[in-house]
Scaffold this motif. Structure first.
Motif, PDB file in Angstrom:
ATOM      1  N   SER A 151       4.860  15.682  36.205  1.00 39.52           N
ATOM      2  CA  SER A 151       5.419  14.330  36.269  1.00 39.52           C
ATOM      3  C   SER A 151       6.103  13.968  34.955  1.00 39.52           C
ATOM      4  N   VAL A 152       7.101  13.112  35.076  1.00 40.01           N
ATOM      5  CA  VAL A 152       7.851  12.662  33.905  1.00 40.01           C
ATOM      6  C   VAL A 152       7.970  11.147  33.963  1.00 40.01           C
ATOM      7  N   SER A 153       8.119  10.542  32.801  1.00 36.96           N
ATOM      8  CA  SER A 153       8.283   9.091  32.752  1.00 36.96           C
ATOM      9  C   SER A 153       9.727   8.727  33.080  1.00 36.96           C
ATOM     10  N   GLU A 154       9.922   7.453  33.367  1.00 40.09           N
ATOM     11  CA  GLU A 154      11.271   6.991  33.682  1.00 40.09           C
ATOM     12  C   GLU A 154      12.202   7.159  32.486  1.00 40.09           C
ATOM     13  N   GLN A 155      11.658   6.982  31.277  1.00 38.21           N
ATOM     14  CA  GLN A 155      12.488   7.149  30.085  1.00 38.21           C
ATOM     15  C   GLN A 155      12.912   8.607  29.918  1.00 38.21           C
ATOM     16  N   GLU A 156      11.996   9.524  30.240  1.00 42.44           N
ATOM     17  CA  GLU A 156      12.352  10.941  30.170  1.00 42.44           C
ATOM     18  C   GLU A 156      13.459  11.278  31.164  1.00 42.44           C
ATOM     19  N   LEU A 157      13.407  10.649  32.337  1.00 43.38           N
ATOM     20  CA  LEU A 157      14.467  10.873  33.321  1.00 43.38           C
ATOM     21  C   LEU A 157      15.805  10.377  32.798  1.00 43.38           C
ATOM     22  N   VAL A 158      15.782   9.215  32.161  1.00 46.02           N
ATOM     23  CA  VAL A 158      17.020   8.669  31.598  1.00 46.02           C
ATOM     24  C   VAL A 158      17.575   9.619  30.545  1.00 46.02           C
ATOM     25  N   ASP A 159      16.688  10.147  29.691  1.00 44.81           N
ATOM     26  CA  ASP A 159      17.128  11.067  28.643  1.00 44.81           C
ATOM     27  C   ASP A 159      17.677  12.361  29.248  1.00 44.81           C
ATOM     28  N   ARG A 189      19.053  12.774  32.228  1.00 42.14           N
ATOM     29  CA  ARG A 189      20.353  12.527  32.848  1.00 42.14           C
ATOM     30  C   ARG A 189      21.434  12.332  31.805  1.00 42.14           C
ATOM     31  N   ALA A 190      21.050  11.713  30.705  1.00 45.54           N
ATOM     32  CA  ALA A 190      22.027  11.518  29.637  1.00 45.54           C
ATOM     33  C   ALA A 190      22.465  12.847  29.044  1.00 45.54           C
ATOM     34  N   SER A 191      21.547  13.797  29.017  1.00 41.41           N
ATOM     35  CA  SER A 191      21.879  15.115  28.471  1.00 41.41           C
ATOM     36  C   SER A 191      22.303  16.094  29.565  1.00 41.41           C
TER      37      SER A 191
END
Length: 364
Positions: free
Chosen positions: A340-348, A350-352
């Protein structure tokens, strides 16, 4: 003196013998012509007389023999397969099946499913998550499968709507909008149905192949059905990546869906030697299967959207919340919970441009 005329004292010619003959001949011809016209008009107004005039010597008993499907030297033609009779009885049988059985079947199963789902929603309501969302996500559906799913789903909806219009449209839209509008609508429906059908068939086969390993029946699926997917009892029902209901929908598509596609190809490409009887049976199979699939798909759409909290997220974003996975697919959750990953990790990610397009390990 001329043989045909004699000059009277006043200079007026007298009718000779031959002129009188011609007058009587013209009168007789007019009489015969009028009688012939009367006969034609009477024959057109009287089908029985027209039949006896057009086919002398054939009485009502012989026509009943033709209608019943009897064959013989007087009835046989050189056409292929079932077209060997002057009257093709199988065509009337197909029409009766379509109008008396298939059409009512469609109204009953589709209308019944809509009524059941509506009552279920009003009485039971939406299936909400029992626990709080953790905010941590598990990857469930890669982009390719999501795109494939929505392509198949979109085509299915278009084919279902156009198919229903071909079957029932004249009873609804023709009366509401008139012949001109309905004519254009039915032509567009036929065009879309015929040309999108083969595309749907190919994509459906690809989707079924991609998902088969996640939909192999397991022992715990039987328990899932016994407890109504968790509606019976207070404990959550065990489920892997796909629960019993999802597997049932998969195998309905893999059997009935493929049968609908195959019969659709028979109807869409009538240039491989299939005769009228084959086409008629293909039409019945296609209609019954498609109507049944449409009814079941309404339940699938309801559960995947309005009926269950969190289900739609997986097929739109690719990720589901930990709580949703734990409550609906606990066996799969136990295998992938450490991914599992946090929502912030998902944002990071996708940004990369590393949006995690690798699915977590699956348990069916």
């Amino acid at each position: 003196m001329n043989q045909l005329t004699a000059q009277a004292p006043g200079g007026v010619p007298h009718l000779t013998h031959w002129q009188g003959v011609w007058r009587w001949l013209l009168l007789a011809f007019a009489l015969v012509l009028s009688l012939g016209v009367a006969q034609v008009v009477h024959a057109q107004a009287d089908p029985d007389r027209e039949m006896s005039t057009g086919a002398p010597g054939i009485d009502a008993d012989q026509w009943r023999q033709v209608r019943s499907g009897e064959t013989g030297d007087n009835y046989r033609t050189s056409r292929y397969e079932s077209d060997y009779n002057l009257i093709n009885s199988s065509g009337e049988t197909w029409r009766q099946w379509r109008n008396r059985w298939v059409s009512p079947f469609g109204l009953i199963v589709i209308g019944g499913m809509i009524v059941i789902i509506t009552l279920f929603y009003l009485i039971v309501g939406r299936k909400e998550l029992e626990g709080e969302r953790t905010g941590r996500k598990l990857f469930r559906w890669p982009l390719f499968l999501r795109a494939l799913h929505w392509s198949v789903a979109s085509l299915f909806i278009v084919l279902a709507l156009t198919g229903l219009n071909l079957l029932f449209g004249k009873f609804v839209f023709r009366g509401l909008f008139g012949d001109a509008f309905w004519g254009g609508m039915i032509s567009a429906s036929k065009f879309l149905h015929n040309y999108l059908g083969p595309i749907f068939g190919v994509l459906l086969i690809v989707l079924l192949v991609c998902l088969i390993k996640d939909n192999i029946p397991k022992k715990h699926d039987l328990e899932w059905f016994k407890k109504g997917g968790g509606m019976v009892g207070k404990k959550h029902v065990d489920a892997g990546f796909a629960n019993g209901g999802e597997k049932a929908w998969y195998w309905i598509l893999a059997t009935v869906g493929v049968l609908v596609v195959a019969s659709g190809f028979v109807l869409d490409f009538p240039n491989f030697g299939q005769g009228r009887d084959t086409m008629q049976w293909a039409n019945i199979i296609h209609a019954v299967g498609a109507l049944g699939l449409t009814a079941v798909s309404i339940g699938h759409i309801y559960i995947g959207t309005l009926g269950t909290e969190g289900s739609l997220e997986g097929m739109t974003t690719g990720y589901v919340d930990e709580t949703w996975a734990k409550e609906h697919h606990n066996l799969w959750y136990e295998e992938v919970k450490d991914q599992s990953v946090s929502e912030q990790e998902l944002v990071d990610r996708r940004a990369s441009k590393g949006a995690g397009d690798s699915p977590a390990t699956r348990s069916s």
